[in-house]
Write an enzyme that holds these catalytic residues in place. Structure first.
Site, mmCIF file in Angstrom:
data_model
loop_
_atom_site.group_PDB
_atom_site.id
_atom_site.type_symbol
_atom_site.label_atom_id
_atom_site.label_comp_id
_atom_site.label_asym_id
_atom_site.label_seq_id
_atom_site.Cartn_x
_atom_site.Cartn_y
_atom_site.Cartn_z
ATOM 1 N N ASP A 69 0.869 -1.177 0.000
ATOM 2 C CA ASP A 69 0.000 0.000 0.000
ATOM 3 C C ASP A 69 0.902 1.221 0.000
ATOM 4 O O ASP A 69 1.901 1.264 0.720
ATOM 5 C CB ASP A 69 -0.903 0.013 1.243
ATOM 6 C CG ASP A 69 -2.092 0.965 1.102
ATOM 7 O OD1 ASP A 69 -1.856 2.159 0.809
ATOM 8 O OD2 ASP A 69 -3.237 0.522 1.283
ATOM 9 N N CYS A 200 -15.648 5.147 -2.691
ATOM 10 C CA CYS A 200 -16.188 5.344 -1.353
ATOM 11 C C CYS A 200 -16.155 6.807 -0.927
ATOM 12 O O CYS A 200 -17.026 7.259 -0.185
ATOM 13 C CB CYS A 200 -15.401 4.496 -0.346
ATOM 14 S SG CYS A 200 -15.657 2.724 -0.527
ATOM 15 N N CYS A 345 -12.013 18.061 -8.639
ATOM 16 C CA CYS A 345 -12.645 17.079 -7.747
ATOM 17 C C CYS A 345 -11.539 16.569 -6.821
ATOM 18 O O CYS A 345 -10.622 17.324 -6.484
ATOM 19 C CB CYS A 345 -13.303 15.964 -8.543
ATOM 20 S SG CYS A 345 -12.168 15.008 -9.574
#
Length: 384
Positions: A69, A200, A345
């Site tokens: 990650d 999400c 965004c």
């Protein structure tokens, strides 16, 4: 040699105490626990799904766990990524996760990769493990993980979540007869158009849901490693948290699968961002975060428009005018056509969709997409 002596040779005294309930479990016992101890599992993503996956795999005694990650712990993660706490905000997720897992089980080995999983590193990393558990949250990574697992001959324990619903399956599973099961491309031959499926951050997710789905993934990993029970190969489990209903669908291999169908056309990893439409030339004009800062420093007259949702704007913003993408048609009359308008965004995907829509439907020619969105801007500058 009696059973107690044999167990002492395989497990230390500390391990025997930690795994006591597994040893006493009929149909599991020391044999299955020994397989877990020898097991090697790579978990892709240490987020909502990765959190329960890692916690339960470590507690169960999987001997070697890899975590990949590239992100850092954010306060917004804590409502669902239960492996972290407030003191770890700002830390690399892989290191914070490793610290927690070592506190749960000091008898296992944990390898961390603080980087993105890419076409360049996927095969080298995945080949080191027996099982891959995919906790990623985007289509390019899902296809990458799938293809790498198929090419490397590794089972892919898949999970995904969306708002109140989740999915679990085991792709590319080789059964007892030596037959390979279906993979992600048999279920989803091609990705949806870029920007069509929100993430999400845009739509939200019930915090407990990734805990449920990630735990189910951990269960399937344990079954794959130990051979107990029936693995979810060739099946997809769907869970609706609001209705508390679940369904299981069968998945079959397709003869036109480009990886392992009758006439395979993919023999190596590809550019997955391009495959998922994230690198298409849209013709949209762009401005860099440095360019935006220059406009601010020069006090140039421009309008900054934020097309994220209200909850995202409340959490952090750059002082732009909020016009959510889902309500853009209602706001379009408030957008001037006589001066520069910069639309942003979170990362630049939704804002590109917004600009394409405004240009085609209303004839705007003065719109610019902020490259990398607010995430890129705030990583370089302090929002004013």
């Amino acid at each position: 040699m009696d059973q107690e002596k044999m167990m002492e040779q395989v497990f230390t005294e500390g391990e025997q105490e930690l795994y006591d309930r597994h040893f006493s479990l009929r149909g599991f016992g020391e044999e299955a626990q020994g397989k877990l101890k020898k097991g090697k599992v790579l978990v892709v993503g240490a987020g909502g799904l990765g959190s329960p996956l890692l916690l339960y795999l470590a507690a169960a005694g999987v001997g070697q766990i890899g975590i990949i990650d590239f992100d850092k712990v954010d306060a917004s993660n804590l409502h669902r990524q239960v492996i972290f706490d407030e003191k770890q905000v700002g830390m690399p997720k892989v290191q914070a996760a490793k610290n927690r897992l070592q506190g749960i089980n000091p008898f296992i080995e944990i390898e961390t990769y603080e980087e993105r999983l890419t076409t360049g590193n996927a095969m080298e990393i995945i080949r080191q493990y027996e099982v891959v558990a995919d906790g990623s949250d985007n289509f390019p990574t899902r296809y990458l993980v799938n293809d790498a697992c198929v090419l490397a001959g590794k089972p892919n324990v898949y999970g995904s979540i969306f708002q109140f619903e989740g999915q679990v399956s085991v792709f590319n599973y080789k059964d007892q007869d030596g037959k390979w099961g279906p993979n992600y491309r048999d279920l989803y031959p091609s990705p949806p158009p870029a920007g069509l499926v929100p993430n999400c951050a845009e739509t939200g997710v019930l915090g407990v849901l990734p805990g449920i789905i990630g735990s189910m993934q951990a269960l399937e990993v344990i079954k794959v490693l130990t051979g107990i029970g029936t693995v979810m190969g060739g099946k997809m489990w769907l869970f609706d948290a609001l209705a508390f209903e679940s369904r299981v669908y069968k998945i079959k291999r397709k003869p036109d699968n480009p990886l392992n169908g009758n006439h395979p056309s993919i023999s190596e990893l590809i550019d997955y961002e391009a495959f998922c439409g994230l690198k298409q030339e849209s013709g949209v004009k762009c401005i860099s975060v440095e360019g935006l800062q220059d406009l601010k420093n020069a006090n140039e007259d421009f309008l900054l428009v934020d097309v994220r949702e209200v909850h995202e704007f409340r959490r952090k913003n750059m002082g732009g005018k909020l016009m959510p993408l889902s309500e853009l048609d209602e706001f379009q009359a408030q957008i001037p056509k006589h001066k520069k308008v910069i639309i942003h965004c979170e990362t630049g995907v939704r804002s590109e969709v917004a600009i394409n829509h405004l240009e085609k439907q209303y004839g705007f020619t003065n719109l610019y997409n902020l490259e990398g969105g607010i995430k890129a801007y705030l990583s370089k500058f302090t929002a004013s």
